[in-house]
Design an enzyme around this catalytic site. Structure first.
Site, PDB file in Angstrom:
ATOM      1  NE  ARG A 108      45.975  32.525  34.518  1.00 62.09           N
ATOM      2  CZ  ARG A 108      46.347  33.302  33.706  1.00 62.09           C
ATOM      3  NH1 ARG A 108      46.606  32.818  32.507  1.00 62.09           N
ATOM      4  NH2 ARG A 108      46.243  34.665  33.854  1.00 62.09           N
ATOM      5  CG  ASN A 126      54.688  34.177  35.797  1.00 62.21           C
ATOM      6  OD1 ASN A 126      55.680  35.065  36.074  1.00 62.21           O
ATOM      7  ND2 ASN A 126      53.827  34.660  34.946  1.00 62.21           N
ATOM      8  CB  CYS A 147      59.078  39.848  34.069  1.00 61.16           C
ATOM      9  SG  CYS A 147      57.197  40.139  34.054  1.00 61.16           S
ATOM     10  CG  HIS A 162      54.753  39.902  38.568  1.00 63.34           C
ATOM     11  ND1 HIS A 162      53.874  38.666  38.456  1.00 63.34           N
ATOM     12  CD2 HIS A 162      55.181  40.076  37.305  1.00 63.34           C
ATOM     13  CE1 HIS A 162      53.789  38.310  37.139  1.00 63.34           C
ATOM     14  NE2 HIS A 162      54.722  39.148  36.573  1.00 63.34           N
ATOM     15  CE1 TYR A 181      50.713  39.975  37.536  1.00 71.04           C
ATOM     16  CE2 TYR A 181      51.984  41.434  36.329  1.00 71.04           C
ATOM     17  CZ  TYR A 181      51.415  40.413  36.483  1.00 71.04           C
ATOM     18  OH  TYR A 181      51.290  39.253  35.548  1.00 71.04           O
TER      19      TYR A 181
END
Length: 423
Positions: A90, A144, A164, A194, A244
């Site tokens: 990440r 995700n 989500c 998102h 987002y």
């Protein structure tokens, strides 16, 4: 009722277990199995899970194992919350795109594509093992990028629904502002994972009175601040975008901010170290306050409600919940097999999208473009190859330039070579 959690060693897991403890009448779990390849983390999290349930007087047995096949055998539902490559991967997703002037984020843009390429093959392998061990089990995907992962699962015929926490988080915020119970608030939540907008906020159910105009008039400044977007934008739109959407509506501003502070991955990694130290304390039998800053707010409530509706007796329990599922004509400008995020009636037969208000061109154009990107991203995740990666990036609204897509492709492959079998 047996539930298995893949990625059970995540520091998220006590949030989920806390929900099982509080909502036992909604979801009567009798066996909870946590599975994760990280055995050291798994034992710490499993110990806290047992103490949380014991404190609540919950009778469910908690077991931990690194054996995935044993974990999912005879499960009624399997929750996926894994992170391929961990926080180290990440960290890369959130940094190398910035070197090209693009947002660095684990689900959006080039970083999101990198995560999809690492994740889809792993999830599909897990799903096949679930199908062999527990053919009737439902898979609830919290991994995700949820939209792409759920589309991969559904395309392969798996019994899967994507989840989500954005919608339930907004529902809770709006309920507090309106001083009503959360279950009284129904969202006209429309778009992709998102990439959604609240087109209406209805009291009493899908056919209730839309109070969004008054909510924006009275609390627009507070809502805009939470989203980190200017109130003038909300006034112009007349709807509430997901936070987002900031990556799209204020891309350059976000990139400038990201270049001046530590990555979110670094912040989370530090939190996780502290949380795991807390979890090791045998006296701890509640989820610590620090966990609320880890992310995933209200994940447990959403997961419990979804699992309960999916596992209720046929013709019995059901519920309206925002989920990720097949479009099937709900948004007429998208292919039927696209995965959208909308309110749906959830029963043991699956998730059936409810009718939603039409999306104006201002939103439909972006949804169409990102859906096309997700199609190409899934193709790249399934079949590999530099050309497929470059095509997905070229199609993404946050990239879109040939030279930029080529540079991002090279960086993506270089930073993910160990996770890409074809690289």
């Amino acid at each position: 009722m047996k539930l298995a959690v893949v990625g059970g060693g995540s520091t998220y897991t006590p949030e989920l277990v806390d929900g099982f403890a509080r909502l036992r009448d909604v979801l009567p779990v009798t066996e909870l199995v946590l599975t994760d390849p990280a055995e050291d983390r798994l034992e710490l999290v499993g110990g806290l899970a047992r103490r949380i349930l014991a404190r609540a007087g919950h009778p469910a047995a908690v077991t931990t194992t690194t054996d995935l096949d044993a974990a999912v055998a005879d499960a009624h539902a399997v929750l996926l919350q894994l992170r391929v490559g961990g926080q180290a991967a990440r960290e890369k997703d959130e940094t190398w795109p910035l070197e090209c002037g693009c947002v660095g984020q684990e689900t959006t843009g080039a970083g999101g594509l990198a995560k999809a390429l690492r994740t889809v093959p792993v999830v599909l392998d897990i799903a096949e093992r679930v199908r062999r061990a527990s053919p009737g089990a439902w898979i609830v995907d919290f991994t995700n990028p949820v939209g792409i992962v759920t589309r991969a699962l559904l395309n392969e015929g798996h019994r899967a629904v994507g989840l989500c926490n954005v919608a339930i988080g907004l529902q809770r915020k709006f309920a507090a502002l309106l001083d009503v119970r959360p279950e009284e608030v129904h969202l006209d939540h429309v778009g992709l994972n998102h990439l959604t907008w609240e087109l209406g906020v209805r009291l009493g159910g899908p056919d209730g009175t839309d109070v969004l105009p008054g909510l924006l008039a009275e609390h627009g400044g507070t809502i805009a601040a939470d989203l980190r977007l200017p109130k003038v934008l909300l006034d112009r739109l007349g709807v509430v975008p997901s936070y987002y959407l900031r990556y799209f509506y204020a891309h350059d501003e976000v990139v400038a901010e990201m270049r001046t502070r530590p990555s979110r991955a670094a912040e989370v990694a530090a939190m996780e170290r502290e949380l795991l130290e807390m979890y090791a304390d045998p006296a701890l039998d509640t989820k610590p306050e620090l966990l609320s800053r880890r992310g995933g707010a209200f994940y447990s409530e959403a997961a419990v409600a979804l699992a309960a509706a999916l596992l209720g007796d046929a013709g019995g329990r059901s519920g309206v919940q925002v989920v990720n599922t097949r479009n099937e004509g709900t948004l007429p400008f998208l292919p039927d097999d696209a995965v959208i995020e909308v309110p749906a009636e959830v029963t043991p037969a699956g998730a059936e999208p409810l009718p939603v208000p039409p999306l104006s061109p201002l939103y439909a154009g972006l949804v169409s473009a990102v859906t096309a990107y997700e199609h190409l991203a899934l193709d790249a995740a399934l079949h590999g190859g530099r050309d497929r990666v470059a095509a997905a990036l070229l199609a993404h609204p946050l990239v879109g330039q040939y030279a930029l897509a080529e540079e991002l492709t090279d960086r993506l492959i270089a930073h993910n070579r160990e996770h890409l079998a074809w690289a």
